[in-house]
Design a protein around this motif. Structure first.
Motif: not given
Length: 141
Positions: A86-113
């Motif tokens: 509902r709010r982009p902040q929800e994924l950031y609260e789940m540590d999205l930035e750290r997870l994308t930094d650590e991943a070999r590849l990050s695939v985000i569906e429906w991620g226009e926000a």
């Protein structure tokens, strides 16, 4: 695949094969956004990518979990489905930035926000071509 380039795929198998063939073009740490209507094949393409990295298990849509991590011999893959966010902040609260930094590849569906937060990300648009006609994949950026 260059920005603006399109490719037509006639089956789920072709979509998975395209995902696998795309992998050498995606440097370590790539964020890949997949857009398209429900059933356009976003998860199917992701299955091909993750299989090409050596993961032999089941890859499913993370619609209800929001995020799934897949360990592969070449590094971890983060698979996100932001459809229900509902709010982009929800994924950031789940540590999205750290997870994308650590991943070999990050695939985000429906991620226009999140496009502005990942200016170097790839964006692929998937479209149905009609009943029995397959799908079109277009690189937006």
């Amino acid at each position: 695949m260059q920005p603006g380039q399109s490719l037509e795929l006639d089956s789920d198998a072709a979509q998975r094969a395209f995902g696998a063939s795309l992998l050498p073009s995606l440097p370590v740490g790539t964020v890949l956004f997949l857009e398209g209507e429900l059933g356009a094949g976003k998860t199917t393409l992701t299955q091909g990518l993750i299989a090409a990295l050596g993961f032999g298990g089941l890859v499913s849509s993370p619609t209800y979990a929001l995020m799934q991590l897949y360990p592969t011999p070449q590094g971890q893959v983060l698979h996100v489905d932001a459809y229900r966010v509902r709010r982009p902040q929800e994924l950031y609260e789940m540590d999205l930035e750290r997870l994308t930094d650590e991943a070999r590849l990050s695939v985000i569906e429906w991620g226009e926000a999140f496009y502005d937060d990942f200016p170097d990300a790839w964006v692929l648009k998937l479209e149905h071509l009609g009943s029995g006609l397959g799908r079109r994949v277009t690189r937006q950026r």
